[in-house]
Design an enzyme around this catalytic site. Structure first.
Site, PDB file in Angstrom:
ATOM      1  N   HIS A   1       0.778  -1.245   0.000  1.00  0.00           N
ATOM      2  CA  HIS A   1       0.000   0.000   0.000  1.00  0.00           C
ATOM      3  C   HIS A   1       0.808   1.293   0.000  1.00  0.00           C
ATOM      4  O   HIS A   1       0.221   2.382  -0.102  1.00  0.00           O
ATOM      5  CB  HIS A   1      -0.971   0.008   1.180  1.00  0.00           C
ATOM      6  CG  HIS A   1      -0.312  -0.056   2.536  1.00  0.00           C
ATOM      7  ND1 HIS A   1      -0.996   0.194   3.701  1.00  0.00           N
ATOM      8  CD2 HIS A   1       0.976  -0.341   2.915  1.00  0.00           C
ATOM      9  CE1 HIS A   1      -0.184   0.056   4.735  1.00  0.00           C
ATOM     10  NE2 HIS A   1       1.006  -0.278   4.277  1.00  0.00           N
ATOM     11  N   HIS A   2       2.131   1.239   0.134  1.00  0.00           N
ATOM     12  CA  HIS A   2       2.930   2.470   0.183  1.00  0.00           C
ATOM     13  C   HIS A   2       3.477   2.914  -1.173  1.00  0.00           C
ATOM     14  O   HIS A   2       3.920   4.056  -1.309  1.00  0.00           O
ATOM     15  CB  HIS A   2       4.119   2.300   1.139  1.00  0.00           C
ATOM     16  CG  HIS A   2       3.737   2.163   2.572  1.00  0.00           C
ATOM     17  ND1 HIS A   2       2.905   3.045   3.218  1.00  0.00           N
ATOM     18  CD2 HIS A   2       4.088   1.225   3.505  1.00  0.00           C
ATOM     19  CE1 HIS A   2       2.751   2.668   4.485  1.00  0.00           C
ATOM     20  NE2 HIS A   2       3.449   1.560   4.673  1.00  0.00           N
ATOM     21  N   ALA A   3       3.499   2.039  -2.161  1.00  0.00           N
ATOM     22  CA  ALA A   3       4.130   2.384  -3.441  1.00  0.00           C
ATOM     23  C   ALA A   3       3.350   3.490  -4.146  1.00  0.00           C
ATOM     24  O   ALA A   3       2.114   3.510  -4.144  1.00  0.00           O
ATOM     25  CB  ALA A   3       4.217   1.153  -4.337  1.00  0.00           C
TER      26      ALA A   3
ATOM     27  N   HIS B   1      -0.186   3.979   7.838  1.00  0.00           N
ATOM     28  CA  HIS B   1      -1.196   4.604   6.977  1.00  0.00           C
ATOM     29  C   HIS B   1      -1.057   4.135   5.528  1.00  0.00           C
ATOM     30  O   HIS B   1       0.048   4.057   4.994  1.00  0.00           O
ATOM     31  CB  HIS B   1      -1.045   6.131   7.032  1.00  0.00           C
ATOM     32  CG  HIS B   1      -1.995   6.866   6.138  1.00  0.00           C
ATOM     33  ND1 HIS B   1      -1.575   7.805   5.224  1.00  0.00           N
ATOM     34  CD2 HIS B   1      -3.343   6.783   6.012  1.00  0.00           C
ATOM     35  CE1 HIS B   1      -2.620   8.279   4.579  1.00  0.00           C
ATOM     36  NE2 HIS B   1      -3.699   7.679   5.036  1.00  0.00           N
TER      37      HIS B   1
ATOM     38  N   ASP C   1      -0.902   5.265   2.590  1.00  0.00           N
ATOM     39  CA  ASP C   1      -0.732   6.544   1.894  1.00  0.00           C
ATOM     40  C   ASP C   1      -0.758   6.419   0.384  1.00  0.00           C
ATOM     41  O   ASP C   1      -1.320   7.270  -0.319  1.00  0.00           O
ATOM     42  CB  ASP C   1       0.554   7.239   2.344  1.00  0.00           C
ATOM     43  CG  ASP C   1       1.799   6.363   2.194  1.00  0.00           C
ATOM     44  OD1 ASP C   1       1.673   5.133   2.065  1.00  0.00           O
ATOM     45  OD2 ASP C   1       2.918   6.919   2.231  1.00  0.00           O
TER      46      ASP C   1
END
Length: 490
Positions: free
Chosen positions: A215-217, A255, A257
């Site tokens: 989920h951060h990429a 988070h 993000d």
């Protein structure tokens, strides 16, 4: 009726464990435990060895970034990663176990090179994007099948290389690693393979890839151990299938993000993230203020020590109501486990029962929604294998046409890990399945919960009627314990 789908295989798990933060074990332990408990028999479809293409990745990520990340020169053991023993540790354990049973073990790949040989048989033939060469091609100009040479890779044109690496954040916590193109295509492909089972006006599906959930990429760079955002790519694919409203719910300690940013202006894709939000804690985003009026962003910023009681209340009073307001046709759930007891972060104190219960409550509340369950963070591989195995069992027991036996129905805390090829990995935990939840055991930890009960009421007031954020006028000035969650890290 509900159709159950899972993407998992020995090959997929061994490739997924090329990711350094998996410690060469997380995915393999998870797959083997699920297989050994017979859960795959409860699924309607078991997908194995699905490979995505560069074109798939370009549906979200930029051309320059994908050309760099997917350069075939990195489908080899890199010069600074020649040590094979760490990656091969589980192979040795498996071989020893099978020999003790007088069984032959043929399924596992005994080297990264052999993994790659299998991958090449599966991989689609790629063409240059738009017929153009990337900046990385100009830097490393050689035959794509030629073995990477140390001088080219590590010395080469140092200035250009350093610029490209910095621009795409392929350094720090996201370095290039051996066989990263193969890793990218296999793990992302596993997530995208689920999309074909998600079609409007068809049987409800619950589809799983525990190796996904990156989920951060971002569109143009890696971040937080995440190189390609398979979640964004999947949601895009689901929308192309004809679904309008999709809700994404993120249970990870950090988070979500990258997913939030990708859909920040979308009315049809709702992003809900509960996460630790304290000054300096990665990625330092996810405040309430980011959930602007009229947006589909729902942030639940939390503090150190979150426990199961508080999570249960958040799920009932905040998460489920905001998702209900969005009226989703598909739920995508990121099931990060770095908030579990035993994780190396040691920030939250959720049990496997706590987190699984919250996720199951969410799924059961929306019986007409198809669901995708993806993995995420979690840095104690033995805890994570238990968690994903238990959550898989819950899904199978609740929804399968061929439900599993009552192995985990027992409240017996002395339940043992079943005998299987990696049983010896759990030796220092006395082979006990629930040792991290047994009060008095050396693995059980109790933290101070800094989250205040009245914060749930604050969140309800904040998102209010119709989920239009109504920020209290004094939030930015109030430093009282009850409202510290709403402060933006400086």
């Amino acid at each position: 009726m509900t159709r159950l789908v899972i993407s998992t295989s020995t090959f997929q798990s061994q490739v997924a464990d090329l990711l350094p933060c998996n410690k060469y074990k997380k995915s393999q332990l998870t797959h083997s435990l699920i297989e050994s408990t017979g859960l795959l028999n409860s699924f309607d479809h078991v997908i194995s060895d699905f490979i995505c293409s560069k074109d798939d990745l370009l549906q979200f990520h930029s051309k320059d970034y994908i050309e760099l990340l997917m350069d075939n020169k990195y489908n080899t053991v890199l010069p600074y990663d020649v040590e094979e023993s760490s990656w091969n540790e589980l192979n040795e354990i498996s071989t020893s176990w099978h020999e003790s049973k007088n069984e032959a073990e043929f399924k596992r790949f005994t080297s990264r090179e052999k993994l790659y040989e299998h991958f090449k048989q599966l991989s689609p033939k790629e063409k240059p994007i738009n017929g153009k060469r990337s900046a990385w091609d100009a830097l490393l100009d050689s035959d794509p099948d030629e073995e990477v040479q140390q001088n080219e890779t590590l010395e080469g044109n140092a200035e250009i290389k350093a610029t490209l690496m910095k621009e795409h954040n392929l350094e720090g916590d996201c370095p290039l690693f051996s066989y990263i193109p193969m890793y990218t295509q296999v793990v992302t492909g596993a997530t995208l393979s689920l999309s074909k089972f998600l079609q409007p006006n068809s049987e409800r599906s619950i589809a799983i890839n525990w190796d996904g959930g990156r989920h951060h990429a971002f569109k143009n760079k890696a971040s937080g151990f995440c190189y390609v955002n398979d979640i964004v790519l999947l949601i895009q694919k689901i929308r192309k299938n004809g679904f309008k409203n999709i809700s994404y719910v993120d249970f990870d300690l950090h988070h979500g993000d990258g997913v939030q940013k990708a859909f920040q202006f979308s009315k049809n894709v709702q992003t809900v993230s509960l996460h630790m939000f304290e000054p300096g804690f990665f990625p330092c985003t996810g405040s309430l203020q980011e959930a602007k009026a009229g947006s589909s962003i729902v942030n639940i910023p939390l503090l150190h020590g979150l426990d199961g009681t508080f999570l249960k209340q958040l799920t009932k009073d905040i998460i489920i109501p905001v998702v209900e307001q969005h009226e989703p046709e598909v739920l995508v759930i990121q099931c990060g486990g770095d908030g579990l007891i035993g994780d190396q972060y040691n920030e939250w104190q959720l049990t496997i029962h706590d987190l699984s219960g919250a996720i199951m409550k969410l799924i059961n509340t929306f019986p007409s929604c198809s669901v995708v369950l993806l993995g995420g963070g979690g840095y104690n591989e033995k805890v994570m294998s238990r968690f994903y195995n238990y959550l898989t069992w819950n899904i199978a027991f609740e929804y399968s046409k061929r439900p599993p036996s009552g192995l985990f129905l027992s409240s017996e805390l002395n339940l043992l890990i079943p005998d299987h090829e990696f049983i010896d990995v759990y030796q220092d935990e006395q082979y006990k399945y629930w040792i991290y939840e047994q009060e008095g055991s050396s693995k059980y930890k109790t933290l101070r919960n800094d989250n205040k009960v009245d914060f749930v009421a604050e969140l309800r007031a904040y998102y209010g009627h119709g989920l239009q954020p109504q920020l209290p006028h004094d939030v930015s000035e109030d430093n009282s314990p009850g409202t510290v969650h709403m402060m933006v890290p400086k």
